[in-house]
Design a protein around this motif. Structure first.
Motif, PDB file in Angstrom:
ATOM      1  N   LEU A  66     109.848  62.203  -4.121  1.00 34.11           N
ATOM      2  CA  LEU A  66     110.244  61.144  -3.250  1.00 34.11           C
ATOM      3  C   LEU A  66     108.776  61.380  -2.767  1.00 34.11           C
ATOM      4  O   LEU A  66     107.574  60.001  -2.698  1.00 34.11           O
ATOM      5  N   SER A  67     107.823  62.811  -2.741  1.00 34.06           N
ATOM      6  CA  SER A  67     106.255  62.606  -2.093  1.00 34.06           C
ATOM      7  C   SER A  67     105.686  62.160  -3.395  1.00 34.06           C
ATOM      8  O   SER A  67     104.393  61.926  -2.737  1.00 34.06           O
ATOM      9  N   ILE A  68     105.297  62.714  -4.433  1.00 36.22           N
ATOM     10  CA  ILE A  68     105.077  62.732  -5.323  1.00 36.22           C
ATOM     11  C   ILE A  68     105.063  60.818  -5.644  1.00 36.22           C
ATOM     12  O   ILE A  68     104.003  60.190  -5.998  1.00 36.22           O
ATOM     13  N   CYS A  69     105.913  60.347  -5.645  1.00 32.60           N
ATOM     14  CA  CYS A  69     106.273  58.730  -6.238  1.00 32.60           C
ATOM     15  C   CYS A  69     105.063  58.186  -4.938  1.00 32.60           C
ATOM     16  O   CYS A  69     104.797  57.139  -5.085  1.00 32.60           O
ATOM     17  N   ALA A  70     105.754  58.728  -4.061  1.00 38.01           N
ATOM     18  CA  ALA A  70     104.597  57.606  -2.969  1.00 38.01           C
ATOM     19  C   ALA A  70     103.952  57.626  -3.377  1.00 38.01           C
ATOM     20  O   ALA A  70     102.269  56.410  -3.224  1.00 38.01           O
ATOM     21  N   VAL A  71     102.498  59.158  -3.418  1.00 38.04           N
ATOM     22  CA  VAL A  71     101.269  59.115  -4.265  1.00 38.04           C
ATOM     23  C   VAL A  71     101.024  58.430  -4.843  1.00 38.04           C
ATOM     24  O   VAL A  71      99.778  57.593  -5.765  1.00 38.04           O
ATOM     25  N   ALA A  72     102.227  57.887  -6.068  1.00 40.55           N
ATOM     26  CA  ALA A  72     101.966  57.724  -6.931  1.00 40.55           C
ATOM     27  C   ALA A  72     102.140  55.630  -6.926  1.00 40.55           C
ATOM     28  O   ALA A  72     100.728  55.155  -8.134  1.00 40.55           O
ATOM     29  N   LYS A  73     102.789  55.028  -6.358  1.00 43.69           N
ATOM     30  CA  LYS A  73     102.352  53.675  -5.887  1.00 43.69           C
ATOM     31  C   LYS A  73     101.282  53.280  -5.508  1.00 43.69           C
ATOM     32  O   LYS A  73     100.556  52.278  -5.164  1.00 43.69           O
ATOM     33  N   GLN A  74     100.438  54.459  -5.072  1.00 42.00           N
ATOM     34  CA  GLN A  74      98.963  54.432  -4.200  1.00 42.00           C
ATOM     35  C   GLN A  74      97.407  54.203  -5.723  1.00 42.00           C
ATOM     36  O   GLN A  74      96.649  53.966  -5.356  1.00 42.00           O
ATOM     37  N   GLN A  75      98.468  54.637  -6.422  1.00 38.99           N
ATOM     38  CA  GLN A  75      97.145  54.694  -8.248  1.00 38.99           C
ATOM     39  C   GLN A  75      96.344  54.080  -7.881  1.00 38.99           C
ATOM     40  O   GLN A  75      97.328  52.524  -8.361  1.00 38.99           O
ATOM     41  N   ASP A  76      95.287  53.748  -8.555  1.00 37.67           N
ATOM     42  CA  ASP A  76      94.801  52.459  -9.605  1.00 37.67           C
ATOM     43  C   ASP A  76      95.302  53.112 -10.781  1.00 37.67           C
ATOM     44  O   ASP A  76      95.361  54.583 -11.505  1.00 37.67           O
ATOM     45  N   PRO A  77      94.613  52.307 -12.134  1.00 37.48           N
ATOM     46  CA  PRO A  77      94.946  52.728 -13.279  1.00 37.48           C
ATOM     47  C   PRO A  77      94.269  53.377 -13.987  1.00 37.48           C
ATOM     48  O   PRO A  77      94.602  54.527 -14.810  1.00 37.48           O
ATOM     49  N   GLU A  78      93.066  53.371 -13.478  1.00 34.00           N
ATOM     50  CA  GLU A  78      92.084  54.160 -14.048  1.00 34.00           C
ATOM     51  C   GLU A  78      91.826  56.253 -13.559  1.00 34.00           C
ATOM     52  O   GLU A  78      91.767  56.787 -13.922  1.00 34.00           O
ATOM     53  N   SER A  79      92.317  55.512 -12.183  1.00 32.22           N
ATOM     54  CA  SER A  79      93.114  57.447 -11.892  1.00 32.22           C
ATOM     55  C   SER A  79      94.355  57.844 -12.335  1.00 32.22           C
ATOM     56  O   SER A  79      94.892  58.940 -11.816  1.00 32.22           O
ATOM     57  N   ALA A  80      95.399  57.415 -12.813  1.00 34.50           N
ATOM     58  CA  ALA A  80      96.711  57.750 -13.530  1.00 34.50           C
ATOM     59  C   ALA A  80      96.123  59.521 -14.202  1.00 34.50           C
ATOM     60  O   ALA A  80      97.220  60.119 -13.393  1.00 34.50           O
ATOM     61  N   ARG A  81      94.894  59.450 -15.362  1.00 34.12           N
ATOM     62  CA  ARG A  81      95.304  60.927 -15.674  1.00 34.12           C
ATOM     63  C   ARG A  81      95.332  61.837 -14.712  1.00 34.12           C
ATOM     64  O   ARG A  81      95.788  62.674 -14.602  1.00 34.12           O
ATOM     65  N   ALA A  82      93.893  61.964 -13.740  1.00 31.51           N
ATOM     66  CA  ALA A  82      93.929  63.060 -12.531  1.00 31.51           C
ATOM     67  C   ALA A  82      94.730  62.708 -11.793  1.00 31.51           C
ATOM     68  O   ALA A  82      95.546  63.699 -11.481  1.00 31.51           O
ATOM     69  N   PHE A  83      96.144  61.120 -11.564  1.00 34.17           N
ATOM     70  CA  PHE A  83      97.311  61.525 -10.514  1.00 34.17           C
ATOM     71  C   PHE A  83      98.146  63.056 -11.266  1.00 34.17           C
ATOM     72  O   PHE A  83      98.316  64.067 -10.723  1.00 34.17           O
ATOM     73  N   PHE A  84      98.187  62.635 -12.797  1.00 35.67           N
ATOM     74  CA  PHE A  84      98.913  63.669 -13.622  1.00 35.67           C
ATOM     75  C   PHE A  84      98.726  65.129 -13.402  1.00 35.67           C
ATOM     76  O   PHE A  84      99.746  66.098 -13.422  1.00 35.67           O
ATOM     77  N   GLU A  85      97.931  65.050 -14.020  1.00 36.75           N
ATOM     78  CA  GLU A  85      97.021  66.550 -13.843  1.00 36.75           C
ATOM     79  C   GLU A  85      97.318  67.358 -12.686  1.00 36.75           C
ATOM     80  O   GLU A  85      96.779  68.528 -12.088  1.00 36.75           O
ATOM     81  N   LEU A  86      96.728  66.623 -11.418  1.00 39.70           N
ATOM     82  CA  LEU A  86      96.723  67.314  -9.953  1.00 39.70           C
ATOM     83  C   LEU A  86      97.773  66.921  -9.335  1.00 39.70           C
ATOM     84  O   LEU A  86      98.205  69.256  -8.886  1.00 39.70           O
ATOM     85  N   LEU A  87      99.293  66.541  -9.586  1.00 38.10           N
ATOM     86  CA  LEU A  87     100.421  66.615  -8.895  1.00 38.10           C
ATOM     87  C   LEU A  87     101.401  67.791 -10.128  1.00 38.10           C
ATOM     88  O   LEU A  87     102.759  68.128  -9.836  1.00 38.10           O
ATOM     89  N   PHE A  88     101.324  67.764 -11.568  1.00 42.70           N
ATOM     90  CA  PHE A  88     101.907  68.131 -12.056  1.00 42.70           C
ATOM     91  C   PHE A  88     101.651  69.127 -13.171  1.00 42.70           C
ATOM     92  O   PHE A  88     100.575  69.404 -12.633  1.00 42.70           O
ATOM     93  N   ARG A  89     102.871  70.488 -13.720  1.00 41.76           N
ATOM     94  CA  ARG A  89     102.407  71.491 -14.008  1.00 41.76           C
ATOM     95  C   ARG A  89     103.152  71.361 -15.727  1.00 41.76           C
ATOM     96  O   ARG A  89     104.024  70.828 -15.779  1.00 41.76           O
ATOM     97  N   PRO A  90     102.662  71.355 -17.227  1.00 41.83           N
ATOM     98  CA  PRO A  90     103.094  70.796 -17.798  1.00 41.83           C
ATOM     99  C   PRO A  90     104.337  72.340 -17.997  1.00 41.83           C
ATOM    100  O   PRO A  90     103.645  73.293 -17.837  1.00 41.83           O
ATOM    101  N   VAL A  91     105.668  72.158 -18.371  1.00 42.27           N
ATOM    102  CA  VAL A  91     106.377  73.266 -18.864  1.00 42.27           C
ATOM    103  C   VAL A  91     107.375  72.865 -20.043  1.00 42.27           C
ATOM    104  O   VAL A  91     107.966  72.143 -19.955  1.00 42.27           O
ATOM    105  N   LEU A  92     106.935  73.948 -20.574  1.00 43.84           N
ATOM    106  CA  LEU A  92     107.954  73.257 -22.121  1.00 43.84           C
ATOM    107  C   LEU A  92     108.865  74.564 -22.287  1.00 43.84           C
ATOM    108  O   LEU A  92     109.254  76.086 -22.205  1.00 43.84           O
ATOM    109  N   ILE A  93     110.057  73.585 -22.419  1.00 43.62           N
ATOM    110  CA  ILE A  93     111.589  74.014 -21.786  1.00 43.62           C
ATOM    111  C   ILE A  93     112.273  74.085 -23.378  1.00 43.62           C
ATOM    112  O   ILE A  93     112.562  73.732 -24.350  1.00 43.62           O
ATOM    113  N   GLU A  94     112.458  75.342 -23.713  1.00 48.59           N
ATOM    114  CA  GLU A  94     113.570  75.729 -24.965  1.00 48.59           C
ATOM    115  C   GLU A  94     114.179  76.368 -24.907  1.00 48.59           C
ATOM    116  O   GLU A  94     114.578  76.749 -24.434  1.00 48.59           O
ATOM    117  N   ASP A  95     116.084  76.655 -25.851  1.00 45.69           N
ATOM    118  CA  ASP A  95     116.320  76.867 -26.149  1.00 45.69           C
ATOM    119  C   ASP A  95     116.988  77.414 -27.410  1.00 45.69           C
ATOM    120  O   ASP A  95     118.792  77.661 -27.988  1.00 45.69           O
TER     121      ASP A  95
END
Length: 350
Positions: A66-95
């Protein structure tokens, strides 16, 4: 697709089959990546993915999301990539299973609100006695015993039983009425029987080899062989019931498992055992037409099982159906998780 609203999976659930504190590997493994390891990441339209994420993240009930969602709603289109890179980390899940990406779509059928000589195959609502039955009558009994007749359970009538069968596999669709208007239907429940593939049955019988089978090939075979075709459809005991969807704009996609409209080529159906519904997912689909793009896990499906298994939504209508039906490609998918959740998946001795 099977439409059941599910909560986002927390770190505790994701950790269930992860590496133990001693470093011993179990069936499911988690690898923390960086964004530079995502093939084609910089070239994607991150603003398009952000828009889809914002449409569904409001349904999370976890404070981190929910905290990330609140930040997401405030983003301009040009800041979208920076938003994902700042608040997330990529995780490869394998089974341990190979990655497999297929496609799904929203079918359009021709039909009517009333039965006629042309429109004589009903789209049914779920009968009350089936809702809490666990496993109710199989497909054959539903269609031949008369149990559904005279009860006002018909939403509409369509002109093609084969298209109706595949509508049940997709789980949602539209019916074009004679006056030009449409009725949208969504998943309303099932009879509780396990799905049995009629494509696999044709392969078992030696009619086709595995690489020849597609939705269109199956449809054509059933229509060329009316008697055997009707019997083939009965091979699948699963029966899907529908509900009429009135509150979704005709310009929007069908409702996914989060009860939000899915978006063409930006929405995925995933296995929520491994991928939280609502999470961003980086898709690297190989095959004849490679795809590198950020999508959102908004849906589930009865055939979508595994950490590297996903269904890509291709849109509405025949053209989308043809594209989705051809898809059966390898690759990999990487889930974007909030930073603290991503690091929580690492073994304690690292």
């Amino acid at each position: 697709m099977i439409r059941t609203l599910r909560r986002a999976i927390g770190a505790a659930c994701l950790m269930g089959a992860a590496m133990s504190a001693t470093g011993a590997k179990s069936e499911t493994t988690y690898s923390l990546l960086n964004f530079g390891q995502l093939d084609g990441w910089a070239a994607d339209d991150h603003a398009a993915a952000l828009n889809v994420f914002v449409q569904t993240c409001r349904d999370f009930d976890d404070p981190d999301w929910l905290s990330i969602c609140a930040v997401a709603k405030q983003q301009d289109p040009e800041s979208a990539r920076a938003f994902f890179e700042l608040l997330f980390r990529p995780v490869l899940i394998e089974d341990g299973q190979d990655a497999l990406f297929t496609g799904y779509f929203e079918p359009e059928l021709d039909g009517s609100r009333t039965r006629s000589s042309r429109y004589r195959y009903p789209i049914y609502k779920m009968p009350p006695e089936a809702r809490n039955a666990g496993q109710w009558l199989p497909r054959r009994d539903i269609l031949t015993s008369g149990v559904m007749e005279g009860r006002g359970l018909e939403i509409a009538w369509v002109d093609d039983p084969v298209e109706l069968f595949f509508l049940q596999i997709q789980g949602s669709g539209r019916v074009r009425l004679p006056d030009g208007s449409t009725v949208r239907v969504g998943y309303g429940g099932s009879n509780g029987h396990n799905y049995r593939s009629i494509g696999q049955e044709l392969v078992r019988r030696g009619v086709y080899s595995v690489h020849q089978v597609s939705a269109q090939v199956i449809k054509n075979w059933v229509r060329r062989n009316p008697s055997d075709g009707r019997e083939l459809l009965m091979h699948n005991p699963t029966y899907v019931f529908f509900r009429e969807v009135r509150k979704v704009a005709s310009s929007a996609g069908p409702l996914g498992a989060m009860n939000r409209s899915v978006t063409t080529l930006r929405s995925l159906a995933v296995d929520p055992k491994f991928t939280p519904l609502g999470a961003p997912v980086w898709l690297e689909k190989d095959g004849a037409e490679k795809m590198r793009r950020l999508m959102v896990a908004q849906d589930t499906g009865s055939a979508i099982k595994g950490a590297q298994r996903a269904d890509i939504f291709y849109g509405t209508g025949d053209e989308a159906g043809q594209a989705a039906g051809r898809l059966r490609d390898p690759g990999r998918m990487v889930v974007l998780l909030p930073i603290q959740r991503a690091y929580a998946l690492l073994p304690e001795d690292i």
